[in-house]
Design a protein around this motif. Structure first.
Motif, PDB file in Angstrom:
ATOM      1  N   GLY A 181       0.788  -1.222   0.000  1.00  0.00           N
ATOM      2  CA  GLY A 181       0.000   0.000   0.000  1.00  0.00           C
ATOM      3  C   GLY A 181       0.823   1.275   0.000  1.00  0.00           C
ATOM      4  O   GLY A 181       0.307   2.358   0.288  1.00  0.00           O
ATOM      5  N   HIS A 182       2.118   1.180  -0.336  1.00  0.00           N
ATOM      6  CA  HIS A 182       2.963   2.377  -0.327  1.00  0.00           C
ATOM      7  C   HIS A 182       2.681   3.299  -1.509  1.00  0.00           C
ATOM      8  O   HIS A 182       2.767   4.519  -1.385  1.00  0.00           O
ATOM      9  CB  HIS A 182       4.439   1.968  -0.344  1.00  0.00           C
ATOM     10  N   CYS A 183       2.377   2.720  -2.666  1.00  0.00           N
ATOM     11  CA  CYS A 183       2.129   3.529  -3.855  1.00  0.00           C
ATOM     12  C   CYS A 183       1.447   2.677  -4.914  1.00  0.00           C
ATOM     13  O   CYS A 183       1.335   1.456  -4.764  1.00  0.00           O
ATOM     14  CB  CYS A 183       3.437   4.121  -4.400  1.00  0.00           C
ATOM     15  N   GLU A 184       1.009   3.324  -5.975  1.00  0.00           N
ATOM     16  CA  GLU A 184       0.346   2.635  -7.080  1.00  0.00           C
ATOM     17  C   GLU A 184       1.389   2.146  -8.091  1.00  0.00           C
ATOM     18  O   GLU A 184       2.474   2.721  -8.201  1.00  0.00           O
ATOM     19  CB  GLU A 184      -0.644   3.571  -7.775  1.00  0.00           C
ATOM     20  N   PRO A 185       1.057   1.091  -8.848  1.00  0.00           N
ATOM     21  CA  PRO A 185       2.007   0.585  -9.848  1.00  0.00           C
ATOM     22  C   PRO A 185       2.458   1.648 -10.834  1.00  0.00           C
ATOM     23  O   PRO A 185       3.629   1.710 -11.201  1.00  0.00           O
ATOM     24  CB  PRO A 185       1.218  -0.532 -10.549  1.00  0.00           C
ATOM     25  N   GLY A 186       1.524   2.505 -11.256  1.00  0.00           N
ATOM     26  CA  GLY A 186       1.869   3.512 -12.249  1.00  0.00           C
ATOM     27  C   GLY A 186       2.976   4.439 -11.798  1.00  0.00           C
ATOM     28  O   GLY A 186       3.845   4.821 -12.587  1.00  0.00           O
ATOM     29  N   SER A 187       2.975   4.824 -10.513  1.00  0.00           N
ATOM     30  CA  SER A 187       4.009   5.747 -10.026  1.00  0.00           C
ATOM     31  C   SER A 187       5.375   5.070 -10.000  1.00  0.00           C
ATOM     32  O   SER A 187       6.396   5.700 -10.286  1.00  0.00           O
ATOM     33  CB  SER A 187       3.637   6.267  -8.636  1.00  0.00           C
ATOM     34  N   VAL A 188       5.398   3.762  -9.691  1.00  0.00           N
ATOM     35  CA  VAL A 188       6.675   3.037  -9.698  1.00  0.00           C
ATOM     36  C   VAL A 188       7.208   2.923 -11.124  1.00  0.00           C
ATOM     37  O   VAL A 188       8.387   3.196 -11.386  1.00  0.00           O
ATOM     38  CB  VAL A 188       6.506   1.631  -9.084  1.00  0.00           C
ATOM     39  N   VAL A 189       6.331   2.536 -12.047  1.00  0.00           N
ATOM     40  CA  VAL A 189       6.767   2.359 -13.436  1.00  0.00           C
ATOM     41  C   VAL A 189       7.202   3.697 -14.027  1.00  0.00           C
ATOM     42  O   VAL A 189       8.152   3.768 -14.809  1.00  0.00           O
ATOM     43  CB  VAL A 189       5.648   1.713 -14.276  1.00  0.00           C
ATOM     44  N   ARG A 190       6.527   4.775 -13.629  1.00  0.00           N
ATOM     45  CA  ARG A 190       6.922   6.098 -14.133  1.00  0.00           C
ATOM     46  C   ARG A 190       8.353   6.433 -13.711  1.00  0.00           C
ATOM     47  O   ARG A 190       9.147   6.926 -14.512  1.00  0.00           O
ATOM     48  CB  ARG A 190       5.947   7.151 -13.612  1.00  0.00           C
ATOM     49  N   GLU A 191       8.670   6.166 -12.457  1.00  0.00           N
ATOM     50  CA  GLU A 191      10.035   6.441 -11.980  1.00  0.00           C
ATOM     51  C   GLU A 191      11.058   5.536 -12.658  1.00  0.00           C
ATOM     52  O   GLU A 191      12.159   5.972 -13.003  1.00  0.00           O
ATOM     53  CB  GLU A 191      10.106   6.274 -10.463  1.00  0.00           C
TER      54      GLU A 191
END
Length: 334
Positions: A181-191
């Protein structure tokens, strides 16, 4: 006075936060306290002060603690004389940051032989010793953990992955970022995309597993929303078609009597993001021209504001009698 004359004891610098003698200080801080460079050098002898990094000193004997190493890395990154930063000046990132975020997949601080520090791109600063300098075109807003400024999870994951070649470790870090629950997949993939890591095969494989994990979690939250807020049961995961006509696209939930569809936006930032978004938009506009109301939900909205999203869906269902009847469509399992 000659070189054999003992140094007159001088009180240690005080921490501005605790008022007690501080354990660490930079050369500039010591100079501001009236301690010249010659005296600092004289005190850096066995059993006394220690130089941990260029211009950063431990004002105690003995091994530095994990906390000492974190603060020393930040002191090194914040040395004066650098180009003035835009936004936050320095923060812990990479595996050390994930450890502070309490990731079970990250090693303890005592096991890390390197600490990553994120600084603005304009800083003239080199990696040294056990500190690796990571530059960012735009520094994110740090999170303060245990009194230390730490990069947000998505950015810390990308910086950690950049130095990892073990596929299983990468997969575990990415999965914990989403499942925890730390972040959404999209934000990880964006980074990861901004760090140009999506060309590495073991990272791509981990991202595919991450996106599947993220979609599964979002679908579970959608089921939970319908159940917990007593919405009518929809048809789940169906394809819509015109009778004898073209395929209109798949939706995650559909209420045929009210002609209301819910679509989860689980897109990840890729090179073809604009094209994919255009496809989403065309499908939505086509369905709405046929009289079908499309409610667009994101994983973040479902996680952070589920009750609000349930109200949006309920409002669309209740408004159905006031709309023109929708065109008849064929509903097929997806």
């Amino acid at each position: 006075m000659n070189h054999n004359t003992p140094i007159t004891p001088r009180p240690l610098p005080l921490s501005p936060h605790t008022g007690r003698a501080q354990r660490l200080a930079s050369a500039d801080q010591l100079r501001a306290q009236g301690i010249p460079a010659g005296e600092v050098a004289a005190r850096c002898r066995p059993g006394a002060w220690q130089q941990l990094l260029p211009g950063v000193f431990l004002l105690q004997p003995g091994q530095p603690t994990s906390e000492d190493r974190l603060h020393a890395a930040l002191l090194y990154a914040r040395r004066t004389g650098a180009v003035p930063p835009q936004g936050p000046d320095a923060m812990i990132t990479g595996l050390a940051a994930l450890t502070l975020h309490r990731f079970s997949a990250a090693p303890p601080l005592t096991a890390l032989d390197r600490i990553d520090v994120l600084v603005p791109r304009t800083r003239r600063l080199r990696s040294t010793g056990w500190v690796r300098v990571v530059r960012a075109p735009e520094s994110p807003e740090p999170v303060e953990l245990t009194g230390v400024p730490v990069a947000p999870v998505a950015r810390a994951v990308a910086d950690a992955v950049s130095g990892l070649s073990d596929a299983e470790t990468v997969r575990r870090l990415l999965t914990e970022a989403v499942r925890g629950g730390h972040c959404e997949p999209g934000s990880v993939v964006r980074e990861l995309s901004c760090a140009r890591l999506l060309a590495r095969p073991h990272v791509v494989d981990a991202v595919d597993a991450l996106l599947a994990e993220g979609r599964s979690l979002s679908e579970e939250r959608l089921y939970e929303m319908v159940r917990d807020f007593a919405l009518p049961d929809p048809l789940w995961n169906v394809d819509l078609r015109l009778p004898g006509g073209p395929h209109l696209g798949g939706v995650d939930a559909y209420w045929p009597d009210q002609a209301v569809a819910v679509e989860l936006d689980t897109r990840a930032p890729r090179q073809d993001e604009d094209a994919l978004w255009s496809e989403y938009t065309r499908k939505r506009e086509h369905l709405e021209r046929l009289g079908i109301t499309v409610v667009h939900l994101t994983p973040r909205k479902l996680r952070e504001a589920m009750e609000q999203q349930a109200t949006v869906v309920r409002t669309a269902l209740m408004a159905a009698p006031d709309r023109q009847p929708a065109a008849y469509v064929v509903v097929l399992p997806r």
